[in-house]
Motif scaffolding. Structure first.
Motif, PDB file in Angstrom:
ATOM      1  N   HIS A   1       0.834  -1.208   0.000  1.00 16.69           N
ATOM      2  CA  HIS A   1       0.000   0.000   0.000  1.00 16.69           C
ATOM      3  C   HIS A   1       0.866   1.255   0.000  1.00 16.69           C
ATOM      4  CE1 HIS A   1      -2.432  -3.249   1.582  1.00 16.69           C
ATOM      5  NE2 HIS A   1      -3.487  -2.595   1.142  1.00 16.69           N
ATOM      6  N   GLN A   2       0.373   2.266  -0.688  1.00 17.37           N
ATOM      7  CA  GLN A   2       1.092   3.539  -0.701  1.00 17.37           C
ATOM      8  C   GLN A   2       0.130   4.689  -0.412  1.00 17.37           C
ATOM      9  OE1 GLN A   2       2.830   3.756  -4.677  1.00 17.37           O
ATOM     10  NE2 GLN A   2       4.774   2.987  -3.883  1.00 17.37           N
ATOM     11  N   VAL A   3       0.709   5.814   0.003  1.00 19.58           N
ATOM     12  CA  VAL A   3      -0.044   7.068   0.007  1.00 19.58           C
ATOM     13  C   VAL A   3       0.753   8.047  -0.836  1.00 19.58           C
ATOM     14  CG1 VAL A   3      -0.967   9.000   1.330  1.00 19.58           C
ATOM     15  CG2 VAL A   3      -1.063   6.705   2.292  1.00 19.58           C
ATOM     16  N   GLU A   4       0.085   8.575  -1.842  1.00 20.02           N
ATOM     17  CA  GLU A   4       0.699   9.528  -2.762  1.00 20.02           C
ATOM     18  C   GLU A   4       0.205  10.917  -2.371  1.00 20.02           C
ATOM     19  OE1 GLU A   4       2.452   8.195  -5.260  1.00 20.02           O
ATOM     20  OE2 GLU A   4       2.876  10.006  -6.399  1.00 20.02           O
ATOM     21  N   GLY A   5       1.041  11.929  -2.592  1.00 20.29           N
ATOM     22  CA  GLY A   5       0.586  13.299  -2.323  1.00 20.29           C
ATOM     23  C   GLY A   5       0.887  14.193  -3.507  1.00 20.29           C
TER      24      GLY A   5
ATOM     25  N   ASN B   1       1.844  17.222 -19.955  1.00 18.31           N
ATOM     26  CA  ASN B   1       1.082  16.028 -20.360  1.00 18.31           C
ATOM     27  C   ASN B   1      -0.354  16.071 -19.870  1.00 18.31           C
ATOM     28  OD1 ASN B   1       3.293  14.901 -21.580  1.00 18.31           O
ATOM     29  ND2 ASN B   1       3.861  13.594 -19.829  1.00 18.31           N
ATOM     30  N   ASN B   2      -0.575  16.811 -18.798  1.00 21.14           N
ATOM     31  CA  ASN B   2      -1.917  16.852 -18.211  1.00 21.14           C
ATOM     32  C   ASN B   2      -2.609  18.207 -18.419  1.00 21.14           C
ATOM     33  OD1 ASN B   2      -2.288  14.159 -16.740  1.00 21.14           O
ATOM     34  ND2 ASN B   2      -0.222  14.795 -16.149  1.00 21.14           N
ATOM     35  N   ASN B   3      -2.130  18.921 -19.442  1.00 21.63           N
ATOM     36  CA  ASN B   3      -2.744  20.206 -19.829  1.00 21.63           C
ATOM     37  C   ASN B   3      -2.790  21.245 -18.711  1.00 21.63           C
ATOM     38  OD1 ASN B   3      -3.303  19.194 -22.435  1.00 21.63           O
ATOM     39  ND2 ASN B   3      -5.074  18.109 -21.563  1.00 21.63           N
ATOM     40  N   ILE B   4      -1.729  21.266 -17.909  1.00 28.74           N
ATOM     41  CA  ILE B   4      -1.634  22.314 -16.892  1.00 28.74           C
ATOM     42  C   ILE B   4      -0.502  23.251 -17.314  1.00 28.74           C
ATOM     43  CG2 ILE B   4      -1.011  22.790 -14.471  1.00 28.74           C
ATOM     44  CD1 ILE B   4      -2.419  20.159 -13.747  1.00 28.74           C
ATOM     45  N   ASP B   5      -0.770  24.533 -17.287  1.00 28.17           N
ATOM     46  CA  ASP B   5       0.192  25.535 -17.732  1.00 28.17           C
ATOM     47  C   ASP B   5       1.418  25.533 -16.813  1.00 28.17           C
ATOM     48  OD1 ASP B   5       1.632  27.740 -18.432  1.00 28.17           O
ATOM     49  OD2 ASP B   5      -0.056  29.157 -18.341  1.00 28.17           O
ATOM     50  N   ASN B   6       2.549  25.014 -17.339  1.00 29.22           N
ATOM     51  CA  ASN B   6       3.728  24.877 -16.469  1.00 29.22           C
ATOM     52  C   ASN B   6       4.547  26.167 -16.344  1.00 29.22           C
ATOM     53  OD1 ASN B   6       5.091  24.868 -18.901  1.00 29.22           O
ATOM     54  ND2 ASN B   6       5.526  22.654 -18.847  1.00 29.22           N
ATOM     55  N   LYS B   7       4.067  27.226 -17.009  1.00 33.58           N
ATOM     56  CA  LYS B   7       4.700  28.542 -16.777  1.00 33.58           C
ATOM     57  C   LYS B   7       4.054  29.191 -15.551  1.00 33.58           C
ATOM     58  CE  LYS B   7       7.138  28.683 -20.699  1.00 33.58           C
ATOM     59  NZ  LYS B   7       6.690  27.382 -21.164  1.00 33.58           N
ATOM     60  N   LYS B   8       2.787  28.871 -15.363  1.00 35.29           N
ATOM     61  CA  LYS B   8       2.036  29.494 -14.282  1.00 35.29           C
ATOM     62  C   LYS B   8       2.100  28.670 -12.990  1.00 35.29           C
ATOM     63  CE  LYS B   8      -2.622  31.292 -13.429  1.00 35.29           C
ATOM     64  NZ  LYS B   8      -4.021  31.147 -13.841  1.00 35.29           N
ATOM     65  N   TYR B   9       2.071  27.352 -13.152  1.00 34.78           N
ATOM     66  CA  TYR B   9       1.949  26.491 -11.968  1.00 34.78           C
ATOM     67  C   TYR B   9       3.209  25.671 -11.723  1.00 34.78           C
ATOM     68  CZ  TYR B   9      -3.047  27.482 -12.106  1.00 34.78           C
ATOM     69  OH  TYR B   9      -4.256  28.106 -12.095  1.00 34.78           O
ATOM     70  N   THR B  10       3.491  25.457 -10.438  1.00 36.33           N
ATOM     71  CA  THR B  10       4.509  24.487 -10.043  1.00 36.33           C
ATOM     72  C   THR B  10       3.880  23.601  -8.968  1.00 36.33           C
ATOM     73  OG1 THR B  10       5.337  26.087  -8.441  1.00 36.33           O
ATOM     74  CG2 THR B  10       6.573  25.883 -10.522  1.00 36.33           C
ATOM     75  N   GLY B  11       4.585  22.529  -8.631  1.00 34.37           N
ATOM     76  CA  GLY B  11       3.988  21.660  -7.615  1.00 34.37           C
ATOM     77  C   GLY B  11       5.010  20.703  -7.039  1.00 34.37           C
ATOM     78  N   PHE B  12       4.610  20.057  -5.956  1.00 34.92           N
ATOM     79  CA  PHE B  12       5.455  18.976  -5.442  1.00 34.92           C
ATOM     80  C   PHE B  12       4.617  17.716  -5.278  1.00 34.92           C
ATOM     81  CE2 PHE B  12       4.310  21.094  -1.313  1.00 34.92           C
ATOM     82  CZ  PHE B  12       3.726  20.020  -0.653  1.00 34.92           C
ATOM     83  N   ALA B  13       5.332  16.592  -5.231  1.00 34.66           N
ATOM     84  CA  ALA B  13       4.660  15.297  -5.066  1.00 34.66           C
ATOM     85  C   ALA B  13       5.497  14.436  -4.138  1.00 34.66           C
ATOM     86  CB  ALA B  13       4.495  14.617  -6.419  1.00 34.66           C
ATOM     87  N   PHE B  14       4.853  13.480  -3.545  1.00 30.38           N
ATOM     88  CA  PHE B  14       5.590  12.522  -2.705  1.00 30.38           C
ATOM     89  C   PHE B  14       4.832  11.205  -2.677  1.00 30.38           C
ATOM     90  CE2 PHE B  14       2.827  15.121  -0.053  1.00 30.38           C
ATOM     91  CZ  PHE B  14       2.099  14.180   0.652  1.00 30.38           C
ATOM     92  N   GLY B  15       5.547  10.138  -2.349  1.00 31.00           N
ATOM     93  CA  GLY B  15       4.890   8.828  -2.255  1.00 31.00           C
ATOM     94  C   GLY B  15       5.575   8.002  -1.187  1.00 31.00           C
ATOM     95  N   MET B  16       4.750   7.362  -0.353  1.00 32.60           N
ATOM     96  CA  MET B  16       5.342   6.553   0.727  1.00 32.60           C
ATOM     97  C   MET B  16       4.639   5.206   0.828  1.00 32.60           C
ATOM     98  SD  MET B  16       3.732   8.543   4.000  1.00 32.60           S
ATOM     99  CE  MET B  16       3.548  10.171   3.313  1.00 32.60           C
TER     100      MET B  16
END
Ligand code: DAH
Length: 339
Positions: A205-209, A291-306
Motif C-alpha cells: 500500500h502507498q499514500v501519494e501526495g 502532459n496533463n494540460n496544466i500551464d507549467n509557466k504558471k503552476y509548479t507543484g510537489f509530489a511525494f509517495g510513501m
C-alpha cells in the motif's frame, strides 16, 4: 340415552375456559374415572342388547369429541406462560467481541488525518490501469525498466492493461478531474512482480501526495514533509533529503527520518546509520504538467509517495512484511484503534 348423548354434545361444543386450570377442571368433570363419560359408560352396560350398537357408536364418538375439545382448550393456554417466572430480565445481555482495525488501516487513517490538517483532500483511483496513467503521462521513457514484464503485472498487452505499480497514477487521474490548485493525497493498493520475502511483497500500500498551485516551492515540500514526520513519529523527529531520481519529479529526493527507535544513536533498524528512508518526493516535472494540460509557466507543484507497510513496520517494530497479509488473529489483535 341417545337424547342424553346429543344434549351432552351440544353442551360440550359450547364449553369455554378462561385459564389452563379451568380447562383441567373440565377434563376432570367429563373424562376422569368418576366423570360424566365414565358414568355414561356404566349406564351403557344396562341398556338392552339391540340398542347397544347404535348407543355404543354414539358414546365412543362423544368421547373422542370431548377429548379433542378439552385438548384444544388446553393448547390455547400453552406457551402463554413464557414471559413468566423463568425469564430473568436482570441477566446481562450476550456480549460480542469487537474486532480491531488492521494495523495498515490504522496507520493509513493517521496519515490521512495528518495531511487533512494541512488542507489535503483524499481521492482514490483504479487498481487496474493503463500505460498512460501509470507510465506515459508520468514522463517514463519508452525503455524504462518498470515497463518490463519482470516488474509489472500485465493483464493484457497492446493496448496495455496492467496492475498499477504505484499510486502516482492517481496524480494523473486527479489532474484530469480538477484544475489547480490541487492539494490531495491518494491512498491505495499497488502491485509489483517481486519475490515475497520478509522485506518485500507483491502487493502493498502507498499514500501519494500532490500539491499544485502558483509559486509552490521546494521549501513548501520540505516544510510539509517535516510536519508530517513530526506528527507521525514524534516531535523530536528530524528529516534529511537525499538527491534521487524519479521520471515524474525534478529535482527528486528521498527522505530519511532520524531513527525513531534509537533516536539517531544507531541500532539494527537503522543499520547503525541513525536514519531510515521513508519516502520519495520532488518537484513535479514540467513535462508531467504539460502532459496533463496544466500551464507549467504558471503552476509548479510537489509530489511525494510513501509505503504504508514501511511506516507501519517502523511505528510498531514489525520485522516481517508478510505478517500484514496472513491475517493471523494473534498478530492482528495486538493493534487497537480508538475509532
Ligand atoms: N512512485 C514512487 C514509487 O513507487 C514513489 C514516489 C516518489 C512518488 C517520488 C512521488 C514522488 O510522488 O514524487 O517508488
Amino acid at each position: 340415552m341417545i337424547n342424553k348423548i346429543e344434549e351432552l354434545k351440544k353442551e360440550i361444543e359450547s364449553l369455554k375456559a378462561d385459564s389452563a386450570e379451568a380447562a383441567e377442571q373440565l377434563r376432570i368433570k367429563y373424562l376422569s374415572k368418576k366423570g360424566i363419560l365414565s358414568q355414561l359408560f356404566d349406564e351403557f352396560k344396562t341398556i338392552p342388547n339391540e340398542q347397544k350398537r347404535e348407543v355404543g357408536q354414539a358414546l365412543n364418538s362423544l368421547k373422542t369429541f370431548v377429548k379433542e375439545k378439552i385438548n384444544e382448550l388446553k393448547e390455547s393456554f400453552d406457551n402463554k406462560g413464557d414471559e413468566g417466572p423463568d425469564m430473568d430480565l436482570t441477566l446481562p445481555g450476550t456480549s460480542f467481541e469487537l474486532g480491531g482495525r488492521h494495523p495498515l488501516s490504522i496507520v493509513r487513517n493517521e496519515i490521512i488525518d495528518i495531511f487533512a490538517r494541512l488542507g489535503f483532500t483524499v481521492s482514490e483511483g483504479p487498481e487496474i490501469e493503463d500505460d498512460w496513467h501509470v507510465f506515459t503521462a508520468l514522463n517514463f521513457p519508452e525503455e524504462h525498466p518498470a515497463r518490463d514484464m519482470q516488474d509489472t503485472f500485465f493483464i493484457a498487452q497492446g493496448p496495455d492493461v496492467l496492475l498499477r505499480t504505484h499510486t502516482s497514477s492517481v496524480q494523473v487521474r486527479e489532474m484530469e478531474k480538477t484544475k489547480p490548485p490541487i492539494r490531495a493525497i491518494f491512498p491505495g493498493r499497488v502491485f509489483r512482480n517481486e519475490a515475497i520475502s520478509a522485506r518485500a511483497h507483491c502487493i502493498f500500500h502507498q499514500v501519494e501526495g500532490l500539491y499544485i498551485d502558483e509559486n509552490v516551492s521546494f521549501a513548501d515540500l520540505k516544510q510539509t514533509l517535516l510536519y508530517f514526520a513530526k506528527e507521525m513519529f514524534g516531535q523530536d523527529t528530524k528529516i534529511r533529503l537525499r538527491p534521487s531520481y524519479f521520471p515524474f519529479t525534478e529535482p527528486s529526493a528521498e527522505m530519511d527520518i532520524s531513527c525513531s527507535l534509537c533516536g539517531g544513536k544507531g541500532c539494527n533498524v537503522c543499520k547503525y546509520t541513525g536514519w531510515v528512508e521513508i519516502l520519495g518526493c520532488g518537484m513535479v516535472d514540467p513535462n508531467v504538467l504539460e502532459n496533463n494540460n496544466i500551464d507549467n509557466k504558471k503552476y509548479t507543484g510537489f509530489a511525494f509517495g510513501m509505503g504504508i507497510e514501511r511506516i507501519t513496520m517502523l511505528r510498531y517494530q514489525i520485522k516481517d512484511i508478510r505478517l500484514f497479509f496472513e491475517n493471523d488473529v494473534r498478530f492482528l489483535k495486538q493493534f487497537k484503534s480508538v475509532d
